[in-house]
Design a protein around this motif. Structure first.
Motif, PDB file in Angstrom:
ATOM      1  N   LEU A  28       0.792  -1.231   0.000  1.00 36.94           N
ATOM      2  CA  LEU A  28       0.000   0.000   0.000  1.00 36.94           C
ATOM      3  C   LEU A  28       0.825   1.283   0.000  1.00 36.94           C
ATOM      4  O   LEU A  28       0.403   2.285  -0.566  1.00 36.94           O
ATOM      5  CB  LEU A  28      -0.960  -0.008   1.199  1.00 36.94           C
ATOM      6  CG  LEU A  28      -2.007  -1.132   1.186  1.00 36.94           C
ATOM      7  CD1 LEU A  28      -2.823  -1.112   2.465  1.00 36.94           C
ATOM      8  CD2 LEU A  28      -2.915  -1.013  -0.028  1.00 36.94           C
ATOM      9  N   ALA A  29       1.977   1.276   0.645  1.00 36.66           N
ATOM     10  CA  ALA A  29       2.802   2.488   0.697  1.00 36.66           C
ATOM     11  C   ALA A  29       3.910   2.473  -0.345  1.00 36.66           C
ATOM     12  O   ALA A  29       4.446   3.513  -0.699  1.00 36.66           O
ATOM     13  CB  ALA A  29       3.401   2.662   2.096  1.00 36.66           C
ATOM     14  N   MET A  66      -3.553   4.594  22.126  1.00 42.86           N
ATOM     15  CA  MET A  66      -2.731   3.640  21.389  1.00 42.86           C
ATOM     16  C   MET A  66      -3.147   3.526  19.928  1.00 42.86           C
ATOM     17  O   MET A  66      -2.307   3.293  19.066  1.00 42.86           O
ATOM     18  CB  MET A  66      -2.760   2.271  22.059  1.00 42.86           C
ATOM     19  CG  MET A  66      -1.898   2.227  23.299  1.00 42.86           C
ATOM     20  SD  MET A  66      -0.250   2.964  23.075  1.00 42.86           S
ATOM     21  CE  MET A  66       0.418   1.991  21.743  1.00 42.86           C
ATOM     22  N   PHE A  67      -4.418   3.720  19.635  1.00 39.25           N
ATOM     23  CA  PHE A  67      -4.872   3.732  18.242  1.00 39.25           C
ATOM     24  C   PHE A  67      -4.117   4.808  17.472  1.00 39.25           C
ATOM     25  O   PHE A  67      -3.572   4.560  16.402  1.00 39.25           O
ATOM     26  CB  PHE A  67      -6.391   3.975  18.196  1.00 39.25           C
ATOM     27  CG  PHE A  67      -6.929   4.168  16.820  1.00 39.25           C
ATOM     28  CD1 PHE A  67      -7.092   3.087  15.977  1.00 39.25           C
ATOM     29  CD2 PHE A  67      -7.282   5.430  16.371  1.00 39.25           C
ATOM     30  CE1 PHE A  67      -7.600   3.269  14.693  1.00 39.25           C
ATOM     31  CE2 PHE A  67      -7.782   5.623  15.099  1.00 39.25           C
ATOM     32  CZ  PHE A  67      -7.947   4.534  14.256  1.00 39.25           C
ATOM     33  N   PHE A  68      -4.055   6.006  18.041  1.00 39.15           N
ATOM     34  CA  PHE A  68      -3.370   7.103  17.367  1.00 39.15           C
ATOM     35  C   PHE A  68      -1.847   6.937  17.384  1.00 39.15           C
ATOM     36  O   PHE A  68      -1.162   7.349  16.448  1.00 39.15           O
ATOM     37  CB  PHE A  68      -3.794   8.452  17.952  1.00 39.15           C
ATOM     38  CG  PHE A  68      -5.177   8.842  17.527  1.00 39.15           C
ATOM     39  CD1 PHE A  68      -5.429   9.269  16.227  1.00 39.15           C
ATOM     40  CD2 PHE A  68      -6.240   8.752  18.406  1.00 39.15           C
ATOM     41  CE1 PHE A  68      -6.698   9.607  15.811  1.00 39.15           C
ATOM     42  CE2 PHE A  68      -7.521   9.095  18.011  1.00 39.15           C
ATOM     43  CZ  PHE A  68      -7.754   9.525  16.703  1.00 39.15           C
ATOM     44  N   VAL A  69      -1.317   6.323  18.421  1.00 47.54           N
ATOM     45  CA  VAL A  69       0.125   6.051  18.463  1.00 47.54           C
ATOM     46  C   VAL A  69       0.509   5.094  17.337  1.00 47.54           C
ATOM     47  O   VAL A  69       1.466   5.341  16.599  1.00 47.54           O
ATOM     48  CB  VAL A  69       0.554   5.480  19.840  1.00 47.54           C
ATOM     49  CG1 VAL A  69       1.954   4.888  19.784  1.00 47.54           C
ATOM     50  CG2 VAL A  69       0.479   6.562  20.906  1.00 47.54           C
ATOM     51  N   TRP A  70      -0.244   3.994  17.176  1.00 47.26           N
ATOM     52  CA  TRP A  70       0.053   3.036  16.107  1.00 47.26           C
ATOM     53  C   TRP A  70      -0.071   3.697  14.738  1.00 47.26           C
ATOM     54  O   TRP A  70       0.773   3.490  13.867  1.00 47.26           O
ATOM     55  CB  TRP A  70      -0.856   1.809  16.205  1.00 47.26           C
ATOM     56  CG  TRP A  70      -0.381   0.820  17.222  1.00 47.26           C
ATOM     57  CD1 TRP A  70      -0.802   0.700  18.505  1.00 47.26           C
ATOM     58  CD2 TRP A  70       0.632  -0.172  17.056  1.00 47.26           C
ATOM     59  NE1 TRP A  70      -0.123  -0.308  19.144  1.00 47.26           N
ATOM     60  CE2 TRP A  70       0.758  -0.871  18.278  1.00 47.26           C
ATOM     61  CE3 TRP A  70       1.437  -0.552  15.990  1.00 47.26           C
ATOM     62  CZ2 TRP A  70       1.660  -1.902  18.461  1.00 47.26           C
ATOM     63  CZ3 TRP A  70       2.333  -1.587  16.170  1.00 47.26           C
ATOM     64  CH2 TRP A  70       2.443  -2.254  17.390  1.00 47.26           C
ATOM     65  N   HIS A  76       4.715   7.664  10.214  1.00 52.92           N
ATOM     66  CA  HIS A  76       6.098   8.136  10.262  1.00 52.92           C
ATOM     67  C   HIS A  76       7.060   7.178   9.537  1.00 52.92           C
ATOM     68  O   HIS A  76       7.815   7.596   8.668  1.00 52.92           O
ATOM     69  CB  HIS A  76       6.548   8.320  11.714  1.00 52.92           C
ATOM     70  CG  HIS A  76       8.011   8.600  11.848  1.00 52.92           C
ATOM     71  ND1 HIS A  76       8.562   9.814  11.525  1.00 52.92           N
ATOM     72  CD2 HIS A  76       9.039   7.805  12.244  1.00 52.92           C
ATOM     73  CE1 HIS A  76       9.869   9.767  11.722  1.00 52.92           C
ATOM     74  NE2 HIS A  76      10.182   8.554  12.165  1.00 52.92           N
ATOM     75  N   PHE A  77       7.022   5.905   9.914  1.00 55.89           N
ATOM     76  CA  PHE A  77       8.013   4.963   9.380  1.00 55.89           C
ATOM     77  C   PHE A  77       7.755   4.564   7.929  1.00 55.89           C
ATOM     78  O   PHE A  77       8.684   4.270   7.197  1.00 55.89           O
ATOM     79  CB  PHE A  77       8.110   3.718  10.267  1.00 55.89           C
ATOM     80  CG  PHE A  77       8.903   3.952  11.519  1.00 55.89           C
ATOM     81  CD1 PHE A  77      10.287   3.957  11.492  1.00 55.89           C
ATOM     82  CD2 PHE A  77       8.271   4.185  12.728  1.00 55.89           C
ATOM     83  CE1 PHE A  77      11.026   4.177  12.636  1.00 55.89           C
ATOM     84  CE2 PHE A  77       9.008   4.405  13.885  1.00 55.89           C
ATOM     85  CZ  PHE A  77      10.388   4.406  13.837  1.00 55.89           C
ATOM     86  N   PHE A  78       6.487   4.524   7.521  1.00 54.48           N
ATOM     87  CA  PHE A  78       6.177   4.166   6.144  1.00 54.48           C
ATOM     88  C   PHE A  78       5.983   5.398   5.268  1.00 54.48           C
ATOM     89  O   PHE A  78       5.621   5.278   4.104  1.00 54.48           O
ATOM     90  CB  PHE A  78       4.946   3.269   6.073  1.00 54.48           C
ATOM     91  CG  PHE A  78       5.180   1.858   6.551  1.00 54.48           C
ATOM     92  CD1 PHE A  78       6.448   1.376   6.842  1.00 54.48           C
ATOM     93  CD2 PHE A  78       4.122   0.988   6.709  1.00 54.48           C
ATOM     94  CE1 PHE A  78       6.660   0.080   7.270  1.00 54.48           C
ATOM     95  CE2 PHE A  78       4.314  -0.320   7.133  1.00 54.48           C
ATOM     96  CZ  PHE A  78       5.582  -0.767   7.422  1.00 54.48           C
ATOM     97  N   GLY A  81       0.410   9.209   4.511  1.00 53.02           N
ATOM     98  CA  GLY A  81      -0.558  10.067   5.189  1.00 53.02           C
ATOM     99  C   GLY A  81      -1.359   9.293   6.227  1.00 53.02           C
ATOM    100  O   GLY A  81      -1.239   8.072   6.359  1.00 53.02           O
ATOM    101  N   TRP A  82      -2.201  10.027   6.944  1.00 54.76           N
ATOM    102  CA  TRP A  82      -3.016   9.415   7.998  1.00 54.76           C
ATOM    103  C   TRP A  82      -3.981   8.387   7.436  1.00 54.76           C
ATOM    104  O   TRP A  82      -4.169   7.322   8.030  1.00 54.76           O
ATOM    105  CB  TRP A  82      -3.784  10.487   8.772  1.00 54.76           C
ATOM    106  CG  TRP A  82      -2.922  11.283   9.680  1.00 54.76           C
ATOM    107  CD1 TRP A  82      -2.460  12.555   9.485  1.00 54.76           C
ATOM    108  CD2 TRP A  82      -2.375  10.871  10.943  1.00 54.76           C
ATOM    109  NE1 TRP A  82      -1.666  12.939  10.535  1.00 54.76           N
ATOM    110  CE2 TRP A  82      -1.606  11.937  11.448  1.00 54.76           C
ATOM    111  CE3 TRP A  82      -2.463   9.695  11.684  1.00 54.76           C
ATOM    112  CZ2 TRP A  82      -0.939  11.859  12.667  1.00 54.76           C
ATOM    113  CZ3 TRP A  82      -1.799   9.629  12.901  1.00 54.76           C
ATOM    114  CH2 TRP A  82      -1.049  10.702  13.371  1.00 54.76           C
TER     115      TRP A  82
END
Length: 119
Positions: A28-29, A66-70, A76-78, A81-82
């Motif tokens: 996907l990314a 944790m939903f928003f952290v994941w 960030h790493f991939f 966008g959100w």
């Protein structure tokens, strides 16, 4: 917080979740954005942050955080966008559930095999 339990959780998650997250992220990314080491970092940081958040907050508040952290870690790493991070997370969970179900059907997995069901 049990350090040994946390380390075991991290190792198991790296073995089980990181490959799924990496494959879905690549699909996907893109291959250039989703590297396996990135998936490992997402899993490790997600579990550590989750343990800390779970220690200080509980229940629904912890789950929302944790939903928003994941999502933030995936974003960030991939390098996406959100919305794409959300799609990667959802597809990864669906793939994980399918794999866990298939493994359970052949007797491997969460301790629920055909033998424990009386077959």
């Amino acid at each position: 917080m049990d350090i040994v339990g946390l380390l075991i959780q991290i190792v198991v998650a790296i073995i089980v979740i990181a490959p799924i997250l990496w494959l879905v992220g690549r699909a996907l990314a893109g291959k250039g954005k989703a590297k396996f080491t990135d998936a490992i970092w997402i899993v490790v940081l997600g579990i550590i942050i989750g343990a800390v958040v779970g220690y200080f907050a509980g229940g629904l508040i912890s789950a929302i955080i944790m939903f928003f952290v994941w999502l933030g870690l995936i974003k960030h790493f991939f390098d996406c966008g959100w919305l794409k991070a959300f799609v990667i997370a959802v597809v990864s969970v669906i793939v994980f559930i399918i794999i866990a179900f298939l493994l359970a059907l052949i007797g491997i997995g969460i301790g629920i095999g055909l033998g424990s069901l009386g077959f």
